[in-house]
Design an enzyme around this catalytic site. Sequence first.
Site, short mmCIF file in Angstrom:
data_model
loop_
_atom_site.label_atom_id
_atom_site.label_comp_id
_atom_site.label_asym_id
_atom_site.label_seq_id
_atom_site.Cartn_x
_atom_site.Cartn_y
_atom_site.Cartn_z
N LYS A 64 18.58 -3.76 -12.75
CA LYS A 64 17.41 -3.61 -11.90
C LYS A 64 17.20 -4.90 -11.14
O LYS A 64 17.37 -6.00 -11.68
CB LYS A 64 16.18 -3.28 -12.75
N SER A 107 9.64 2.52 -11.55
CA SER A 107 10.07 1.66 -10.45
C SER A 107 11.57 1.38 -10.47
O SER A 107 12.13 0.85 -9.51
CB SER A 107 9.31 0.32 -10.50
N SER A 110 8.43 2.78 -16.14
CA SER A 110 9.47 2.57 -15.13
C SER A 110 10.90 2.64 -15.65
O SER A 110 11.83 2.53 -14.86
CB SER A 110 9.24 1.24 -14.41
#
Length: 790
Positions: free
Chosen positions: A383, A458, A482
Site C-alpha cells: 500500500k 482505502s 481499509s
Amino acid sequence: MSKDREILLSAKGLSGGYGRVPILHGIDLDVAENEVVGVLGHNGMGKTTLLKTLMGFLPASSGQVRYDQNDITRLPPNERSQMGIGYVPQGRGIFPQLSVRDNLRFAWHDHGTGSEHDVIEAVLADFPRLSRLLDREGGALSGGEQQLLSLARCLMGDPDFLLLDEPTEGIQPSIIEEMSETLLTLRQTRGLSILLVEQNFDFIADLSDRVLVLERGRITGELTREELSDQSKVDQFLGFGAARGTRQNTARAQTQAAAPQRVETFAQQPSAPAPTRSQPSVSTVTAMTIKRPTLAQMRTMAERFGMSLSDEDLSEYTEIIEPYMQAYDRLDAMPDNLPEVRYPRSPGRFLDPSENPLNAWYVKTEVRGAPDGKLRGKRIALKDTICLAGVPLMNGSSIMEGYTPEIDATIVTRMLDAGAIIAGKAHCENFCLSGGSHTNAKGPIHNPYKRGFMAGGSSAGSAALVAAGEVDMAIAGDQGGSIRIPASNCGCYGMKPTHGLVPYTGAMPIEQTIDHLGPITNNVADNALLLEVLAGEDGLDPRQYKPQVYSYTEALGRGAHGLHIGVLSEGFGHPNSEADVDQKVMQAIERFRELGARVEDVSVPEHHTAMDAWTAITLEGLQDGMMWGNSTGTNYRGLFLPSMTDHMAQWKGRADELSHSLKACMFVGEHFQQQYRGRFYGKAQNIMRRCNERYLAALKQYDLLLMPTLPIKPQEHPPADCSLSLYVQRAFEMVPNTAPFNGGLPAMSIPCGFSEGLPIGLQLVGPHYGEMKIYQAAHAFEQSGDWRDM
C-alpha cells in the site's frame, strides 16, 4: 555567470511533475561551462523533480531542455548520460551488496577515455578515502562514505556536467568539508559544470557562483556570490525558513551571536548546573543552522498563548531561549539515527495507462530479498502509505507527490529477509480517508470484476492487484476497515490483525490507536503465511505492547468441527443493508453448520455505540496527529521520519488539494478539539474500552463472531461532477461493521459469494491475538467450495 562562457545546459519554460500532478511551473535557468549553480529550497518544493526532469527520468509537460546546443527535451536518460550529463541522486543509490570496487566497475563505460582499470585509478586519485575501502561492501560504509562512492561512481562515466541532489543530507560535517574540497578540485581539474540541489547553506555558498531559490516549483529569487555574504539579502530570500549549515562563523552566526552573559546565567540555574572540571562542558557556540524567531514572531506567539508581554519582555525571552536554540543547532548538525536499508533497488517506474487498466499501481519496481525464506519468490505489492527506500510515496495525495522515503518500513525488511520480491506500490485513497476507491489524486481505482465500480478503500490498489493476479500478496492498512473493505469488494482474504501485532513503523499513520497493517491474499494459506512473517515486536512502534505471536499456518486444516460461532445480530439490518448481501452471509452461516460448527445468534448492542466512539477517536485524532502533527505528532517513543514530516507539512499551504472526504473529517475534528477541548476524544476512548469489554464477553461464550463485512456491495464510482454530498457519502457509507473493530480486535473478511457480478464478504472477529481461530474457520470455509459458486 561570466558572459564569456558558453551556456552548457538551459531550461526554458520547463514544467512537469508526476502524472497529472504538476510540480514544476515554467522553470527558466542556464548553467555555463565551468559554472556551479545552486538550487536552494525546502523539502517538497520541487528540487528533486527538477533534476529528474533535466535528466529525463520524468517527462517535461512543456518547455525545452537544451544541452551543448542540442535539444534533449525528449531524450531518455541513457542518451543524456552519453552526451556527458552525470546524475547523483538523493539517497546515493549505490548497490549495498556490491563492493566499492564493483560499484565503480558497474559504472564504467568504454568512452575511449581509458581502460576500466585506468579510469578507476583516476577516479580514486580524486577520492583517496575510497582506496582503502575497495573490498568493503557498499552497505557497510558510513553515510558519508556512501555519498563519496556515489559521486565517484558518477565520475566513472567522465561527465562534463553534474546534477547533484542533496549530497550533504545526513552526512557528518567533516565529510561535507571533504566533499566540498573534492568538488572544487574537480571543477578546476576537469572543468566540470554543476547544478547543485541543497538545503545546506554553507555547502551551497562555498561551491556556487550563484544560487537560485526554488519555492513550490518556481524560481522565486537569485543570489549572486557577493550577495551570499550579505545577511539582509540572505534573509530576504530565505524567509521561508533557514537552510541547514555545516560549521561555525557563517553569516547568520555573525549576525545572530548569542549573549554570553545570558548563556552563563542559564548554565548556572539549578536545573542545568555549571560544569566542573570533571564534567565536560557542552559548547554553547555552534553553527547557527536554525532560524531564530523575530520579535514579530515572538509577539504573534505570545498573543496566541494569551500572554500580555512588552517588546522588552519579548526581547529578553529571545535571549533566555538562545541556549535552547543552540541545542537545536547541534541536533540539526548531527546525522539522523535511521534503520539500515539492506537490499538494492531501483526507484521503479510509473506506468502508462495501458499497462495499468485498474489504476491500481502507483509505481512498479522489483526489490529482491534474501535468496530463500518463507516468502521465497512471492511477489508482494505495498500500500502506498508504506516506506520503501528510494521509491516514491504519495499516499493518494498530490500533497505527498514527489516524496521519496529513505528507509524501509519494518515489515518491508521482514518480507525481504524472508525471500519476498517487492513488486511496487499500490494506489490508495487520498490520505486514506475513504472506504471507496474514488478519491486518489491520480483517479479512481476500478473493481477487477466490474469496471467503474468501487475496489474498496482505502487499500484499493492492494486488493485489486491481488484479485487481478498481478501479485501474489499485498500489504494493506486499516483504520476503519481499509483492509477488509477492499478485500470484500474484490473477493480476497483480508486480515486486520490485533492492534499492535504487526509493527506500523515506517508507514504513514492516521491515528495511533486505530492504525493497523495486515495482509490481503487470494487464499487463506498465503494470508496466514504472510502474517507469520509480519508479526512481532520491533522495538520502534508505540502501538505494540508485548504481542502474542503464533505459527498461523498451523491453524490450517483443522476444520470447523467444534467451533462455536456467534452471529452478531447488530451486524445485519443496517439502514443501507442490501438484502442480497445479508442473504449470501446467511447462506454462509448454514455452510458453517454443515461443516460441524455450532452457530447461534448473539446480541452486542454496543456494536452501534462503538461506531460513534470510533468516529470521535478518528476525526479528532487525525486532526491532532495527522494534520496539525504532520503525520508525526509527539508524546511517544518510536521511529520518526523527519523527511516525511517536512513533506506532509506542505498541506497547510495547499489545503485546497485535500479530498472532500478529508475536508469533512477535518471540520468535525477541528470543531470538537477547539470548542470542546478534546473531551469527547477522551470520552470516546473510554467508551470504546467498554464496547470491547462487551465484545470480549461474547467471545468468552463463542470462539468467533460472524457478520457481513459490509452492508452493501461495491457501488459505482460517483461521476467527476458529482455533488460534495455524494462524494463524501461514497467514502464512508460501508463502514458500520468494520470500524467498530478498529478498537483493537482482530477481524478478517473472507469472500462468500457473488451478486450482480460483484463479490460479497463475511467478517470473522476474534479476541485479542485470536488470529488462529479466525484462520481455522476461514480455511475450513474456503476448502468447502469455490466462493464464486456459492
